[in-house]
Scaffold this motif. Structure first.
Motif, PDB file in Angstrom:
ATOM      1  N   GLN A   1     -78.468 -23.135  53.085  1.00  0.00           N
ATOM      2  CA  GLN A   1     -77.489 -23.791  52.149  1.00  0.00           C
ATOM      3  C   GLN A   1     -76.631 -24.249  53.031  1.00  0.00           C
ATOM      4  O   GLN A   1     -75.515 -24.963  52.721  1.00  0.00           O
ATOM      5  CB  GLN A   1     -76.856 -22.775  51.389  1.00  0.00           C
ATOM      6  CG  GLN A   1     -76.261 -21.485  51.945  1.00  0.00           C
ATOM      7  CD  GLN A   1     -75.432 -20.565  50.995  1.00  0.00           C
ATOM      8  OE1 GLN A   1     -74.731 -21.081  50.335  1.00  0.00           O
ATOM      9  NE2 GLN A   1     -75.893 -19.362  50.954  1.00  0.00           N
TER      10      GLN A   1
ATOM     11  N   ASP B   1     -78.301 -15.527  55.146  1.00  0.00           N
ATOM     12  CA  ASP B   1     -79.603 -15.208  54.608  1.00  0.00           C
ATOM     13  C   ASP B   1     -79.512 -14.184  53.233  1.00  0.00           C
ATOM     14  O   ASP B   1     -80.442 -14.230  52.544  1.00  0.00           O
ATOM     15  CB  ASP B   1     -80.467 -14.714  55.587  1.00  0.00           C
ATOM     16  CG  ASP B   1     -81.082 -15.729  56.620  1.00  0.00           C
ATOM     17  OD1 ASP B   1     -80.847 -16.756  56.357  1.00  0.00           O
ATOM     18  OD2 ASP B   1     -81.578 -15.224  57.590  1.00  0.00           O
TER      19      ASP B   1
ATOM     20  N   GLY C   1     -77.083 -14.749  51.188  1.00  0.00           N
ATOM     21  CA  GLY C   1     -76.650 -15.597  50.274  1.00  0.00           C
ATOM     22  C   GLY C   1     -75.104 -15.856  50.264  1.00  0.00           C
ATOM     23  O   GLY C   1     -74.440 -16.276  49.160  1.00  0.00           O
TER      24      GLY C   1
ATOM     25  N   SER D   1     -71.664 -17.914  51.254  1.00  0.00           N
ATOM     26  CA  SER D   1     -71.392 -19.179  51.411  1.00  0.00           C
ATOM     27  C   SER D   1     -70.796 -19.347  52.446  1.00  0.00           C
ATOM     28  O   SER D   1     -70.339 -18.538  53.251  1.00  0.00           O
ATOM     29  CB  SER D   1     -70.471 -19.666  50.033  1.00  0.00           C
ATOM     30  OG  SER D   1     -69.019 -19.050  50.392  1.00  0.00           O
TER      31      SER D   1
END
Length: 313
Positions: A3, A144, A146, A148
Motif C-alpha cells: 500500500q 504488512d 495493514g 498506513s
C-alpha cells in the motif's frame, strides 16, 4: 502491491535477502577512492564484494570520501511510486552526521507539491548503518500488518530513540584523519592498545559520541555486550544487528556474547561504506531495540566526545 513504498539510503545497510523479501528500496550513496567514483550499493553486485574492495583499499592507504545525496536524486527515485498512486516513507542517516536528511525533506516537500494527492514522509533515523535499517524493517512489519503510511511515520517519530547503537574501532588513525581525536590522543591510544566505545546520542540531531574505552579489542567487544545486557528490551524476541568493517570473526565473537545474554535473532553484515569511510576497517557496531536514549543514562555513557563524529555525506 504494497500500500506504500519504503525507501532507505544505502547507509541503512540492510542485507539483500531481507531487503528484497521486505520490499525495501535503496537509494545509494556514492564514494570516491583514489579519484574514482563508485556507488556504495548496486543491485547486481553482492555488497560483501563491494565492501571488501572498499576496506581493502582503505587498508592499503587509499583515502575514501562519500558525497551527499541530493534532493534531485531522491525525487527521481520516488517519482515512479507516486505516479502509481502510492505514498512513500523515506529513511535517512541521522541529520546529526549528514546533510542527507535535509535533502530528503526538501525532496518530500517538492514531490507533494508535484503530486498533491500523495504523501511523502522523510524520516530522520537518528542513527546510521543497521540502526537505520532495523527501523525500516520494523516499519515493513507494520505495513504488512495493514498500518498506513501516516501511522507508520508517527510510530517512527515516537520510537526512533529506542534504537540503541554502540561501536568500537580498531585503528584510531581514521578518527584522527576526520578530526574527531587529536594526533596525540591517537598515538597514545595506539601505544596503550586503548579502544574507544562510541554511541549514537540522544540529541535531536543525533551524533556519534564517545562513551567509554577499553584496553584491547576483546575487552571493548565484551564491554559492548555488557551494555547490551543492561539496555536491551526483550532481546529474545527482537532482531539484533552487528555491522563490521571486514572483521567477520570479531563480529561472530560479539554475536556469541550476545547469545549468552539472550539474543536469538542476530543479523551480521558488512558495515556500510558511507560511515565506514570515517571509522575504517576493523569497526564493529551493534544495533538493538532497547531503553530510550533520551531517558537517563549512566554517567559513564553521557559524556560526549570533544569532537562528535560528523560526516559530509
Amino acid at each position: 502491491m504494497k500500500q506504500f513504498a519504503i525507501f532507505v539510503d544505502s547507509g541503512a545497510n540492510i542485507p539483500n535477502d531481507i531487503r528484497i523479501a521486505r520490499d525495501i528500496r535503496v537509494i545509494p550513496f556514492r564514494y570516491t577512492v583514489d579519484g574514482e567514483e563508485r556507488p556504495c550499493f548496486t543491485e547486481d553486485m553482492p555488497f560483501e564484494e563491494t565492501a571488501k574492495q572498499f576496506y581493502d583499499a582503505m587498508r592499503a592507504g587509499a583515502e575514501a570520501k562519500t558525497s551527499l545525496l541530493t534532493a534531485g536524486t531522491f525525487e527521481e527515485a520516488l517519482r515512479p511510486v507516486l505516479e502509481e498512486g502510492r505514498d512513500a516513507l523515506l529513511f535517512t542517516i541521522s541529520s546529526g552526521i549528514s546533510g542527507t536528511y535535509a535533502q530528503a525533506k526538501e525532496a518530500a516537500d517538492n514531490l507533494m507539491k508535484e503530486y498533491p494527492g500523495r504523501k511523502v514522509y522523510a524520516l530522520d533515523s537518528a542513527n546510521a548503518s543497521l540502526g537505520e535499517g532495523l527501523i525500516a524493517i520494523k516499519v515493513a512489519d507494520l505495513r504488512d500488518l495493514g498500518e498506513s503510511a501516516q501511522a507508520c511515520a508517527e510510530w517512527v517519530r515516537e520510537n526512533t530513540y529506542k534504537m540503541n547503537s554502540f561501536l568500537t574501532v580498531d585503528d584510531l588513525k581514521y578518527l584522527r584523519r576526520s578530526g574527531r581525536i587529536s594526533r596525540t590522543v591517537a598515538i597514545a591510544g595506539t601505544l596503550l592498545n586503548i579502544k574507544p566505545i562510541l554511541r549514537a546520542d540522544e540529541s535531536d540531531n543525533a551524533k556519534i559520541v564517545a562513551c567509554g574505552k577499553a584496553r584491547g579489542r576483546r575487552k571493548a567487544l565484551e564491554s559492548i555486550a555488557q551494555i547490551f545486557a543492561e539496555r536491551a528490551v526483550r532481546p529474545e524476541s527482537s532482531t539484533v544487528a552487528i555491522a563490521h568493517g571486514d572483521c567477520l570473526e570479531d563480529a561472530k565473537y560479539l554475536a556469541r556474547l550476545l547469545q549468552a545474554k539472550g539474543a536469538n535473532d542476530i543479523i551480521i553484515e558488512y558495515y556500510d561504506l558511507c560511515t565506514g569511510s570515517h571509522v575504517g576497517p576493523g569497526t564493529v557496531a551493534l544495533f538493538f531495540w532497547g531503553k530510550d536514549r533520551r531517558a537517563a543514562l549512566p554517567e559513564a555513557q553521557k559524556q560526549p566526545a570533544a569532537n562528535p563524529v560528523t560526516h559530509k555525506a
